[in-house]
Scaffold this active site. Structure first.
Site, PDB file in Angstrom:
ATOM      1  CE1 TYR A 170       5.383  -9.692 -15.926  1.00  0.00           C
ATOM      2  CE2 TYR A 170       6.198 -11.881 -16.037  1.00  0.00           C
ATOM      3  CZ  TYR A 170       6.224 -10.481 -15.455  1.00  0.00           C
ATOM      4  OH  TYR A 170       6.881 -10.432 -14.192  1.00  0.00           O
TER       5      TYR A 170
HETATM    6  P1  NAD Z   1       1.882  -6.460  -8.018  1.00  0.00           P
HETATM    7  O1  NAD Z   1       0.811  -6.637  -9.228  1.00  0.00           O
HETATM    8  O2  NAD Z   1       1.254  -6.789  -6.801  1.00  0.00           O
HETATM    9  O3  NAD Z   1       2.654  -5.016  -8.007  1.00  0.00           O
HETATM   10  C1  NAD Z   1       2.806  -4.279  -8.960  1.00  0.00           C
HETATM   11  C2  NAD Z   1       2.074  -2.975  -8.615  1.00  0.00           C
HETATM   12  O4  NAD Z   1       2.203  -1.942  -9.569  1.00  0.00           O
HETATM   13  C3  NAD Z   1       0.727  -2.925  -8.445  1.00  0.00           C
HETATM   14  O5  NAD Z   1       0.196  -2.385  -7.215  1.00  0.00           O
HETATM   15  C4  NAD Z   1      -0.167  -2.144  -9.318  1.00  0.00           C
HETATM   16  O6  NAD Z   1      -1.124  -1.207  -9.142  1.00  0.00           O
HETATM   17  C5  NAD Z   1       1.002  -1.283  -9.883  1.00  0.00           C
HETATM   18  N1  NAD Z   1       1.463  -0.556 -11.193  1.00  0.00           N
HETATM   19  C6  NAD Z   1       0.892  -1.473 -12.387  1.00  0.00           C
HETATM   20  N2  NAD Z   1       1.010  -0.515 -13.456  1.00  0.00           N
HETATM   21  C7  NAD Z   1       1.382   0.697 -13.160  1.00  0.00           C
HETATM   22  C8  NAD Z   1       1.509   2.035 -13.610  1.00  0.00           C
HETATM   23  N3  NAD Z   1       1.489   2.042 -15.135  1.00  0.00           N
HETATM   24  N4  NAD Z   1       1.875   3.056 -12.670  1.00  0.00           N
HETATM   25  C9  NAD Z   1       1.969   3.002 -11.344  1.00  0.00           C
HETATM   26  N5  NAD Z   1       1.660   1.709 -10.749  1.00  0.00           N
HETATM   27  C10 NAD Z   1       1.485   0.635 -11.428  1.00  0.00           C
HETATM   28  O7  NAD Z   1       2.996  -7.523  -8.519  1.00  0.00           O
HETATM   29  P2  NAD Z   1       4.312  -8.017  -7.627  1.00  0.00           P
HETATM   30  O8  NAD Z   1       4.030  -9.338  -7.742  1.00  0.00           O
HETATM   31  O9  NAD Z   1       4.343  -7.207  -6.474  1.00  0.00           O
HETATM   32  O10 NAD Z   1       5.349  -7.643  -8.527  1.00  0.00           O
HETATM   33  C11 NAD Z   1       6.430  -6.527  -8.405  1.00  0.00           C
HETATM   34  C12 NAD Z   1       7.186  -6.657  -9.581  1.00  0.00           C
HETATM   35  O11 NAD Z   1       7.954  -7.934  -9.676  1.00  0.00           O
HETATM   36  C13 NAD Z   1       6.570  -6.454 -11.234  1.00  0.00           C
HETATM   37  O12 NAD Z   1       7.321  -5.820 -12.094  1.00  0.00           O
HETATM   38  C14 NAD Z   1       6.514  -7.898 -11.647  1.00  0.00           C
HETATM   39  O13 NAD Z   1       6.463  -8.020 -12.822  1.00  0.00           O
HETATM   40  C15 NAD Z   1       7.789  -8.411 -10.929  1.00  0.00           C
HETATM   41  N6  NAD Z   1       7.835  -9.951 -10.794  1.00  0.00           N
HETATM   42  C16 NAD Z   1       7.236 -10.415  -9.879  1.00  0.00           C
HETATM   43  C17 NAD Z   1       7.110 -11.961  -9.515  1.00  0.00           C
HETATM   44  C18 NAD Z   1       6.295 -12.630  -8.638  1.00  0.00           C
HETATM   45  O14 NAD Z   1       6.240 -13.930  -8.631  1.00  0.00           O
HETATM   46  N7  NAD Z   1       5.414 -11.721  -7.846  1.00  0.00           N
HETATM   47  C19 NAD Z   1       7.869 -12.841 -10.440  1.00  0.00           C
HETATM   48  C20 NAD Z   1       8.873 -12.185 -11.317  1.00  0.00           C
HETATM   49  C21 NAD Z   1       8.636 -10.494 -11.467  1.00  0.00           C
END
Ligand code: NAD
Length: 362
Positions: A170
């Site tokens: 990741y």
């Molecule tokens: P999440 O999994 O709830 O949201 C990601 C969304 O993207 C999901 O609804 C999923 O269905 C959608 N998705 C995944 N692959 C896809 C694709 N190929 N096409 C279209 N949609 C797609 O995650 P989150 O916690 O809301 O994270 C949002 C972003 O922030 C992500 O990029 C994640 O890596 C990053 N991030 C999150 C955290 C955290 O603590 N939540 C920390 C660091 C980084």
């Protein structure tokens, strides 16, 4: 779609003065909150999400319903679908893209590595291709991650620290994303802002994250597994409340500056920025559990084991000086306060009955 997205925002105008934003991953945790916040202040928003089943699809559907009730339309589609993206850009002259779609989670990478390449590498490239070909080219703000700091022992992490030792696939895909977006910035003039989020939590959160799964297990009387680092050191995270992250995302959109290219051709230098968005006060996992126990009024059954080398890092801690200076970013929610709001949401969303210890909604 036409009706919910507004025309180009006048340069230098105050917030909420008419951004037109494509939010990818809009049915996700952070995406839902950001899309709602943009809509609330009057910006035009269209979402896209592939509704994958990495975690409970019904939670994503409930988020979509919430967005719909606020006038945000979410297209069901994959960011790898270049034709769909081109069509969206044809219909709406997006001024900004907030790219949050990704395969999240560090441990799942051991089970399904291909999903990280699909969404976080190929999906990102597909999205950037659509952005660089769009006329006007939108400014791109996207979610990187604190995981790029990997096994860094210099804390707090600041943006200039080394990011060449990812601890998980990741993290490696997020680091690759930073290189890829930088390339699109200098070749095609795309304005790019990468945000390194630090462990985001809150209402409508992700069921795969520790604070969420601990809550479920504690209420169900099931044991929770608490990892401990080597030499019996507790793991700690710079837990950051969702509303603070949303403010950082919106400030990044507001200050992104223009892309300088059009139709795949660069016309001049465009901004490239990277910011930490964290809380600056790491809390150990046992402390997190103690706060949850207090709000849930149930004692946790803890299974404490040494952290298996599965992608987790022992410690995260953000230095946010750059974001404070350039975005006016200032987190205001303590873990105590944020978890209180999360627990209140959780109990209500799942219809928990404290008397019978049962859930109305599974
Ligand atoms: P999440 O999994 O709830 O949201 C990601 C969304 O993207 C999901 O609804 C999923 O269905 C959608 N998705 C995944 N692959 C896809 C694709 N190929 N096409 C279209 N949609 C797609 O995650 P989150 O916690 O809301 O994270 C949002 C972003 O922030 C992500 O990029 C994640 O890596 C990053 N991030 C999150 C955290 C955290 O603590 N939540 C920390 C660091 C980084």
């Amino acid at each position: 779609i036409r009706s919910s997205a507004s025309p180009r925002r006048p340069p230098g105008s105050a917030e909420g003065a008419g951004l037109s934003v494509l939010v990818t991953g809009a049915a996700g945790f952070v995406g839902t909150h950001c899309a709602l916040a943009l809509r609330r202040r009057g910006d035009g928003v269209v979402g896209i999400d592939n509704f994958n089943s990495y975690y409970d699809p019904s939670l994503k559907k409930a988020r979509r319903a919430l967005l719909g009730s606020h006038g945000v339309f979410v297209v069901e589609g994959d960011v790898n679908d270049g034709r769909l993206l081109a069509k969206l850009f044809d219909v709406v002259p997006f001024t900004h893209v907030l790219h949050l779609a990704a395969q999240a989670g560090v441990r799942y990478a051991m089970e399904n590595p291909a999903s990280y390449v699909h969404s976080n590498v190929a999906g990102l490239v597909s999205l950037l291709e659509a952005c660089k070909d769009a006329d006007p080219q939108p400014a791109v703000v996207w979610a990187s991650s604190s995981s790029v700091y990997g096994l860094n022992d210099r804390v707090p992490f600041s943006e200039a620290h080394r990011t060449d030792r990812p601890a998980s696939l990741y993290a490696a895909t997020k680091k690759a994303g930073e290189e890829i977006t930088h390339t699109y910035n200098h070749i095609y003039g795309l304005s790019v802002t990468g945000l390194r989020f630090f462990t985001v939590y809150g209402p409508w959160g992700r069921p795969d994250m520790a604070y969420f799964s601990f809550t479920r297990n504690i209420l169900q009387g099931k044991p929770i597994t608490v990892y401990r680092g080597r030499d019996h050191v507790d793991l700690a995270r710079d837990f950051t409340y969702i509303d603070d992250i949303v403010r950082g995302c919106l400030a990044s959109l507001d200050t992104a500056g223009r892309s300088t290219g059009t139709g795949g051709k660069k016309r001049g230098p465009a901004p490239y920025r990277i910011f930490n968005l964290g809380n600056t006060s790491p809390v150990t996992v046992p402390t997190l559990v103690a706060i949850l126990e207090r709000y849930l009024r149930v004692k946790a059954k803890k299974n404490v084991i040494e952290m298996p080398g599965n992608g987790d890092v022992p410690y995260t801690h953000a230095n946010i000086s750059l974001a404070r200076e350039q975005l006016g970013y200032k987190p205001t929610t303590s873990l105590e306060m944020g978890l209180k709001k999360f627990v209140r949401w959780y109990l209500s969303y799942y219809g928990y009955n404290r008397g019978t210890h049962t859930f109305r909604n599974s």
